[in-house]
Design an enzyme around this catalytic site. Structure first.
Site, PDB file in Angstrom:
ATOM      1  N   GLU A 146       0.818  -1.208   0.000  1.00  0.00           N
ATOM      2  CA  GLU A 146       0.000   0.000   0.000  1.00  0.00           C
ATOM      3  C   GLU A 146       0.855   1.264   0.000  1.00  0.00           C
ATOM      4  O   GLU A 146       0.527   2.237  -0.668  1.00  0.00           O
ATOM      5  CB  GLU A 146      -0.952   0.012   1.199  1.00  0.00           C
ATOM      6  CG  GLU A 146      -2.101  -0.994   1.089  1.00  0.00           C
ATOM      7  CD  GLU A 146      -2.956  -0.764  -0.143  1.00  0.00           C
ATOM      8  OE1 GLU A 146      -2.998   0.370  -0.666  1.00  0.00           O
ATOM      9  OE2 GLU A 146      -3.585  -1.731  -0.600  1.00  0.00           O
TER      10      GLU A 146
ATOM     11  N   TYR B 185      -6.409   6.807   3.936  1.00  0.00           N
ATOM     12  CA  TYR B 185      -6.563   5.757   2.930  1.00  0.00           C
ATOM     13  C   TYR B 185      -5.869   4.467   3.355  1.00  0.00           C
ATOM     14  O   TYR B 185      -6.466   3.386   3.369  1.00  0.00           O
ATOM     15  CB  TYR B 185      -6.032   6.192   1.550  1.00  0.00           C
ATOM     16  CG  TYR B 185      -5.846   4.971   0.705  1.00  0.00           C
ATOM     17  CD1 TYR B 185      -6.959   4.309   0.187  1.00  0.00           C
ATOM     18  CD2 TYR B 185      -4.588   4.386   0.539  1.00  0.00           C
ATOM     19  CE1 TYR B 185      -6.823   3.122  -0.504  1.00  0.00           C
ATOM     20  CE2 TYR B 185      -4.450   3.203  -0.149  1.00  0.00           C
ATOM     21  CZ  TYR B 185      -5.559   2.587  -0.665  1.00  0.00           C
ATOM     22  OH  TYR B 185      -5.435   1.402  -1.326  1.00  0.00           O
TER      23      TYR B 185
ATOM     24  N   ASP C  34      -9.449   5.853  -2.341  1.00  0.00           N
ATOM     25  CA  ASP C  34      -8.309   6.375  -3.092  1.00  0.00           C
ATOM     26  C   ASP C  34      -8.799   6.983  -4.396  1.00  0.00           C
ATOM     27  O   ASP C  34      -9.997   7.121  -4.615  1.00  0.00           O
ATOM     28  CB  ASP C  34      -7.309   5.244  -3.354  1.00  0.00           C
ATOM     29  CG  ASP C  34      -7.851   4.286  -4.392  1.00  0.00           C
ATOM     30  OD1 ASP C  34      -9.079   4.168  -4.495  1.00  0.00           O
ATOM     31  OD2 ASP C  34      -7.046   3.668  -5.108  1.00  0.00           O
TER      32      ASP C  34
ATOM     33  N   CYS D  38     -13.021   1.201 -15.057  1.00  0.00           N
ATOM     34  CA  CYS D  38     -13.474   2.586 -14.905  1.00  0.00           C
ATOM     35  C   CYS D  38     -12.276   3.524 -14.940  1.00  0.00           C
ATOM     36  O   CYS D  38     -12.007   4.257 -14.002  1.00  0.00           O
ATOM     37  CB  CYS D  38     -14.246   2.719 -13.586  1.00  0.00           C
ATOM     38  SG  CYS D  38     -15.300   4.182 -13.496  1.00  0.00           S
TER      39      CYS D  38
ATOM     40  N   CYS E 251     -18.261  -3.414 -17.862  1.00  0.00           N
ATOM     41  CA  CYS E 251     -18.397  -3.061 -16.444  1.00  0.00           C
ATOM     42  C   CYS E 251     -19.606  -3.753 -15.824  1.00  0.00           C
ATOM     43  O   CYS E 251     -20.714  -3.673 -16.351  1.00  0.00           O
ATOM     44  CB  CYS E 251     -18.528  -1.549 -16.291  1.00  0.00           C
ATOM     45  SG  CYS E 251     -18.759  -1.047 -14.576  1.00  0.00           S
TER      46      CYS E 251
END
Length: 352
Positions: free
Chosen positions: A31, A114, A132, A185, A195
């Site tokens: 991360e 986050y 995020d 996306c 999607c």
DNA sequence: AAGGCGGGGAG
DNA sequence: CTCCCAGCCTT
């Protein structure tokens, strides 16, 4: 809706090194590396890092020099600095175990809203939102939200909308949202026909996908000329370790000074003065030449390489100075802005 | 709330 | 070129 999303994720998720298990240490490292950095860039760095430091204890015992070397080229170097501090705190203040509480996670250096949410949900499967850039884009398009995503006052709105979607599989949900943002996306040309959520997507119905997310203003880039002092002594060049704050903090590099175009002093004089003021050092000037330009997020650098030579290899602790053979320079953590000058420099040195 | 902080990929 | 990216920290 979350059912469709999870089903899509189950069938389409990429196989990534940090998805092999739910070790909070590895989730954390990934991360931090993934902050403002794309997956393809991170993979190699992650694998190298984990094989060198497989556990938080190992990292807490590592040296800053070595961690910076592993981070070389990845950017945002304060992340590397905070990584060691954080590992140290986890070992010494949390008995080597990552806290499961979001608030406690946020207290750790380098972990913000986050990343705290990401670790809590991905590693511990807790229903904590991790919002995020990907999630902001997905959520704003799904709901046709025009509130600018980069205004603090709208943070809660996007967090709330994310929680509304959250399913009983928080770990997979968080990763699925980001995977959707990264693979389907996307910012410029979303693949809405693939999607799983398009039927329920407000902006798809309106065909206004590209209107979202809304962002306010942008930072103006400034241009700077930067003089770099390449001081040569035999086969060695002088490197200094830059100060602990500011641009390229804690990395090795050549002495550098921002050049003043309006000054009456020629560039080489300005660089010479900088060496004298910073290090009390007056090597013999050879010549200057234009180096490779480099673009940061907020600065455009035009580099001027000024060559000097000396018989005296001065030493200094503040700033730290070392003399390094050009062929060994890879041992030091150099920013990309300087690495791209090395070809030019080695050719010049041959001719001196 | 604003600004600083890297580097690479996409279009 | 411009924009964007699995953001955080300091002021």
């Amino acid at each position: 809706m979350s059912k469709e999303l999870l089903s899509w994720y189950d069938n389409n998720k990429r196989s990534l090194p940090w998805r092999r298990d739910k070790d909070p240490y590895k989730i954390w490292i990934s991360e931090i590396m993934l902050q403002q950095t794309q997956v393809t860039t991170v993979i190699d760095y992650f694998n190298r890092f984990i094989s060198r430091y497989p556990t938080v204890e190992a990292l807490a015992n590592g040296t800053e020099e070595d961690v910076f070397k592993l981070w070389e080229g990845l950017g945002y170097y304060s992340r590397a600095k905070n990584l060691i501090r954080c590992a140290y705190q986890i070992v010494n203040e949390h008995k080597g175990v990552f806290p499961k509480d979001v608030e406690a996670l946020k207290q750790l250096p380098g972990i913000g809203p986050y990343t705290a949410g990401a670790i809590a949900s991905i590693a511990f499967d807790l229903p904590e939102p991790a919002v995020d850039g990907n999630v902001l884009r997905v959520i704003s398009r799904l709901n046709c939200l025009s509130e600018p995503i980069n205004e603090n006052k709208h943070q809660m709105l996007y967090k709330q909308k994310t929680i509304e979607l959250m399913s009983e599989r928080p770990s997979d949900f968080t990763q699925a949202m980001m995977e959707l943002g990264a693979m389907i996306c996307t910012p410029k040309s979303p693949r809405c026909s693939n999607c799983p959520l398009s039927e329920r997507c407000c902006s798809f119905k309106q065909q206004t996908q590209l209107n979202y997310p809304v962002k306010i203003k942008k930072i103006k880039q400034r241009e700077e000329r930067v003089g770099l002092a390449i001081v040569v002594s035999g086969q060695d060049v002088m490197l200094i370790k830059h100060e602990t704050t500011g641009l390229l903090a804690n990395l090795w590099g050549f002495p550098r000074t921002t050049l003043d175009d309006l000054s009456k002093l020629p560039f080489e004089k300005q660089v010479q003065n900088h060496l004298e003021q910073e290090l009390d050092f007056k090597p013999e000037f050879s010549h200057c030449m234009v180096g490779k330009p480099h673009v940061f997020t907020h600065i455009k650098w035009q580099t001027i390489l000024c060559f000097f030579h000396t018989d005296v290899k001065i030493s200094s602790e503040i700033p730290k100075v070392e003399w390094v053979n050009l062929s060994d320079i890879d041992l030091k953590a150099l920013p990309t802005a300087l690495k791209k000058q090395l070809n030019i420099i080695s050719k010049e040195i041959e001719e001196i």
